[in-house]
Design a protein around this motif. Sequence first.
Motif, PDB file in Angstrom:
ATOM      1  N   MET A   1       0.696  16.276 -49.188  1.00 16.91           N
ATOM      2  CA  MET A   1       1.477  17.373 -48.603  1.00 16.91           C
ATOM      3  C   MET A   1       2.588  16.818 -47.712  1.00 16.91           C
ATOM      4  SD  MET A   1      -0.020  20.557 -46.353  1.00 16.91           S
ATOM      5  CE  MET A   1      -1.355  20.832 -47.498  1.00 16.91           C
ATOM      6  N   LEU A   2       2.239  15.866 -46.849  1.00 22.76           N
ATOM      7  CA  LEU A   2       3.240  15.250 -45.976  1.00 22.76           C
ATOM      8  C   LEU A   2       4.299  14.514 -46.794  1.00 22.76           C
ATOM      9  CD1 LEU A   2       1.267  13.831 -42.923  1.00 22.76           C
ATOM     10  CD2 LEU A   2       3.099  15.520 -42.873  1.00 22.76           C
TER      11      LEU A   2
ATOM     12  N   MET B   1       1.573  11.752 -34.144  1.00 25.86           N
ATOM     13  CA  MET B   1       0.166  12.064 -34.395  1.00 25.86           C
ATOM     14  C   MET B   1       0.025  13.375 -35.153  1.00 25.86           C
ATOM     15  SD  MET B   1      -1.140   9.421 -33.056  1.00 25.86           S
ATOM     16  CE  MET B   1      -2.887   9.781 -33.293  1.00 25.86           C
ATOM     17  N   CYS B   2      -1.001  13.433 -36.000  1.00 24.28           N
ATOM     18  CA  CYS B   2      -1.334  14.649 -36.738  1.00 24.28           C
ATOM     19  C   CYS B   2      -2.739  15.060 -36.326  1.00 24.28           C
ATOM     20  CB  CYS B   2      -1.326  14.389 -38.237  1.00 24.28           C
ATOM     21  SG  CYS B   2       0.214  13.728 -38.856  1.00 24.28           S
ATOM     22  N   SER B   3      -2.888  16.308 -35.919  1.00 25.07           N
ATOM     23  CA  SER B   3      -4.215  16.724 -35.474  1.00 25.07           C
ATOM     24  C   SER B   3      -4.521  18.144 -35.894  1.00 25.07           C
ATOM     25  CB  SER B   3      -4.303  16.639 -33.941  1.00 25.07           C
ATOM     26  OG  SER B   3      -3.559  17.688 -33.351  1.00 25.07           O
ATOM     27  N   ALA B   4      -5.802  18.416 -35.953  1.00 21.22           N
ATOM     28  CA  ALA B   4      -6.249  19.789 -36.152  1.00 21.22           C
ATOM     29  C   ALA B   4      -6.152  20.491 -34.795  1.00 21.22           C
ATOM     30  CB  ALA B   4      -7.683  19.794 -36.658  1.00 21.22           C
ATOM     31  N   VAL B   5      -6.074  21.791 -34.820  1.00 21.79           N
ATOM     32  CA  VAL B   5      -6.032  22.549 -33.575  1.00 21.79           C
ATOM     33  C   VAL B   5      -7.316  22.266 -32.797  1.00 21.79           C
ATOM     34  CG1 VAL B   5      -5.914  24.880 -32.608  1.00 21.79           C
ATOM     35  CG2 VAL B   5      -4.638  24.331 -34.664  1.00 21.79           C
ATOM     36  N   GLY B   6      -7.211  22.175 -31.467  1.00 23.70           N
ATOM     37  CA  GLY B   6      -8.392  21.980 -30.650  1.00 23.70           C
ATOM     38  C   GLY B   6      -8.682  20.527 -30.308  1.00 23.70           C
ATOM     39  N   GLN B   7      -7.749  19.632 -30.601  1.00 26.91           N
ATOM     40  CA  GLN B   7      -7.952  18.223 -30.262  1.00 26.91           C
ATOM     41  C   GLN B   7      -7.034  17.822 -29.101  1.00 26.91           C
ATOM     42  OE1 GLN B   7      -7.299  16.510 -34.256  1.00 26.91           O
ATOM     43  NE2 GLN B   7      -9.459  15.996 -34.292  1.00 26.91           N
ATOM     44  N   ARG B   8      -6.845  18.739 -28.171  1.00 30.71           N
ATOM     45  CA  ARG B   8      -5.907  18.540 -27.076  1.00 30.71           C
ATOM     46  C   ARG B   8      -6.118  17.233 -26.312  1.00 30.71           C
ATOM     47  NH1 ARG B   8      -3.028  19.669 -22.927  1.00 30.71           N
ATOM     48  NH2 ARG B   8      -3.332  20.830 -21.106  1.00 30.71           N
ATOM     49  N   ASN B   9      -7.359  16.919 -25.964  1.00 30.08           N
ATOM     50  CA  ASN B   9      -7.632  15.693 -25.201  1.00 30.08           C
ATOM     51  C   ASN B   9      -7.238  14.449 -25.984  1.00 30.08           C
ATOM     52  OD1 ASN B   9      -8.596  17.267 -23.150  1.00 30.08           O
ATOM     53  ND2 ASN B   9     -10.756  16.868 -23.552  1.00 30.08           N
ATOM     54  N   LEU B  10      -7.506  14.462 -27.286  1.00 27.46           N
ATOM     55  CA  LEU B  10      -7.142  13.317 -28.120  1.00 27.46           C
ATOM     56  C   LEU B  10      -5.624  13.198 -28.254  1.00 27.46           C
ATOM     57  CD1 LEU B  10      -9.876  13.578 -30.906  1.00 27.46           C
ATOM     58  CD2 LEU B  10      -9.662  11.808 -29.151  1.00 27.46           C
ATOM     59  N   ILE B  11      -4.943  14.342 -28.335  1.00 25.57           N
ATOM     60  CA  ILE B  11      -3.483  14.318 -28.412  1.00 25.57           C
ATOM     61  C   ILE B  11      -2.911  13.709 -27.132  1.00 25.57           C
ATOM     62  CG2 ILE B  11      -1.399  15.746 -28.451  1.00 25.57           C
ATOM     63  CD1 ILE B  11      -3.032  17.705 -30.266  1.00 25.57           C
TER      64      ILE B  11
ATOM     65  N   LYS C   1      -2.151  20.525 -37.924  1.00 28.04           N
ATOM     66  CA  LYS C   1      -2.487  21.000 -39.263  1.00 28.04           C
ATOM     67  C   LYS C   1      -2.859  22.475 -39.148  1.00 28.04           C
ATOM     68  CE  LYS C   1      -4.498  16.496 -40.192  1.00 28.04           C
ATOM     69  NZ  LYS C   1      -5.725  15.762 -40.428  1.00 28.04           N
ATOM     70  N   PRO C   2      -2.537  23.294 -40.110  1.00 27.08           N
ATOM     71  CA  PRO C   2      -1.789  22.987 -41.332  1.00 27.08           C
ATOM     72  C   PRO C   2      -0.319  22.681 -41.015  1.00 27.08           C
ATOM     73  CG  PRO C   2      -2.144  25.351 -41.175  1.00 27.08           C
ATOM     74  CD  PRO C   2      -2.891  24.717 -40.031  1.00 27.08           C
ATOM     75  N   PHE C   3       0.295  21.822 -41.835  1.00 30.90           N
ATOM     76  CA  PHE C   3       1.653  21.371 -41.567  1.00 30.90           C
ATOM     77  C   PHE C   3       2.697  22.429 -41.918  1.00 30.90           C
ATOM     78  CE2 PHE C   3      -0.600  17.324 -42.723  1.00 30.90           C
ATOM     79  CZ  PHE C   3      -0.665  16.849 -41.431  1.00 30.90           C
ATOM     80  N   HIS C   4       3.706  22.520 -41.072  1.00 27.84           N
ATOM     81  CA  HIS C   4       4.889  23.347 -41.336  1.00 27.84           C
ATOM     82  C   HIS C   4       6.040  22.365 -41.496  1.00 27.84           C
ATOM     83  CE1 HIS C   4       2.770  27.046 -40.401  1.00 27.84           C
ATOM     84  NE2 HIS C   4       2.256  26.421 -39.360  1.00 27.84           N
ATOM     85  N   SER C   5       6.727  22.416 -42.620  1.00 26.22           N
ATOM     86  CA  SER C   5       7.719  21.391 -42.937  1.00 26.22           C
ATOM     87  C   SER C   5       8.784  21.240 -41.853  1.00 26.22           C
ATOM     88  CB  SER C   5       8.354  21.641 -44.296  1.00 26.22           C
ATOM     89  OG  SER C   5       8.881  22.931 -44.385  1.00 26.22           O
TER      90      SER C   5
ATOM     91  N   VAL D   1       7.294  19.192 -39.004  1.00 21.01           N
ATOM     92  CA  VAL D   1       7.077  17.803 -39.418  1.00 21.01           C
ATOM     93  C   VAL D   1       8.398  17.043 -39.330  1.00 21.01           C
ATOM     94  CG1 VAL D   1       6.545  16.301 -41.383  1.00 21.01           C
ATOM     95  CG2 VAL D   1       5.100  18.292 -40.911  1.00 21.01           C
ATOM     96  N   LEU D   2       9.454  17.619 -39.906  1.00 21.85           N
ATOM     97  CA  LEU D   2      10.759  16.946 -39.914  1.00 21.85           C
ATOM     98  C   LEU D   2      11.336  16.823 -38.509  1.00 21.85           C
ATOM     99  CD1 LEU D   2      12.165  18.547 -43.167  1.00 21.85           C
ATOM    100  CD2 LEU D   2      11.249  16.235 -42.869  1.00 21.85           C
ATOM    101  N   GLU D   3      11.142  17.850 -37.699  1.00 20.61           N
ATOM    102  CA  GLU D   3      11.614  17.792 -36.308  1.00 20.61           C
ATOM    103  C   GLU D   3      10.948  16.634 -35.566  1.00 20.61           C
ATOM    104  OE1 GLU D   3      10.709  20.252 -32.222  1.00 20.61           O
ATOM    105  OE2 GLU D   3      10.883  21.423 -34.070  1.00 20.61           O
ATOM    106  N   ALA D   4       9.630  16.479 -35.727  1.00 24.68           N
ATOM    107  CA  ALA D   4       8.895  15.416 -35.028  1.00 24.68           C
ATOM    108  C   ALA D   4       9.326  14.037 -35.518  1.00 24.68           C
ATOM    109  CB  ALA D   4       7.386  15.607 -35.219  1.00 24.68           C
TER     110      ALA D   4
END
Length: 120
Positions: free
Chosen positions: A16-17, A79-89, A103-107, A110-113
Amino acid sequence: MAKIMIVDDAAFLRAMLKDILVGAGHEVVTEAGNGQEAVERYMAFKPDVVTMDITMPVMEGVEAVKQIRKFDPKANIVMCSAVGQRNLIIEAIQSGAKDFITKPFHSSRVLEAVHRAIGM
């Protein structure tokens, strides 16, 4: 156009990415399925940008960021993360990641980052 390495243990998310990035004119030079592979492939390919999943087998994404940044303090990692991984981010950003996408990715995000990471 940036040379990009995609790191995620889920092949469909890598695909997808890759579709988003290649569609925007970037080149995906390599992919990795865990943090250990990511560190090895970063050294071999020296990509302009890395998209790095946080939760993976063998070596977590945050640890991979730390190792890559030891090798190359200027590494551009998103970094790519699922919602709810705030501490890891937060830990990933403190370890040197430039940005994060969820995730889920919005194109557009993704491009902005990616563009922000390389200063486009």
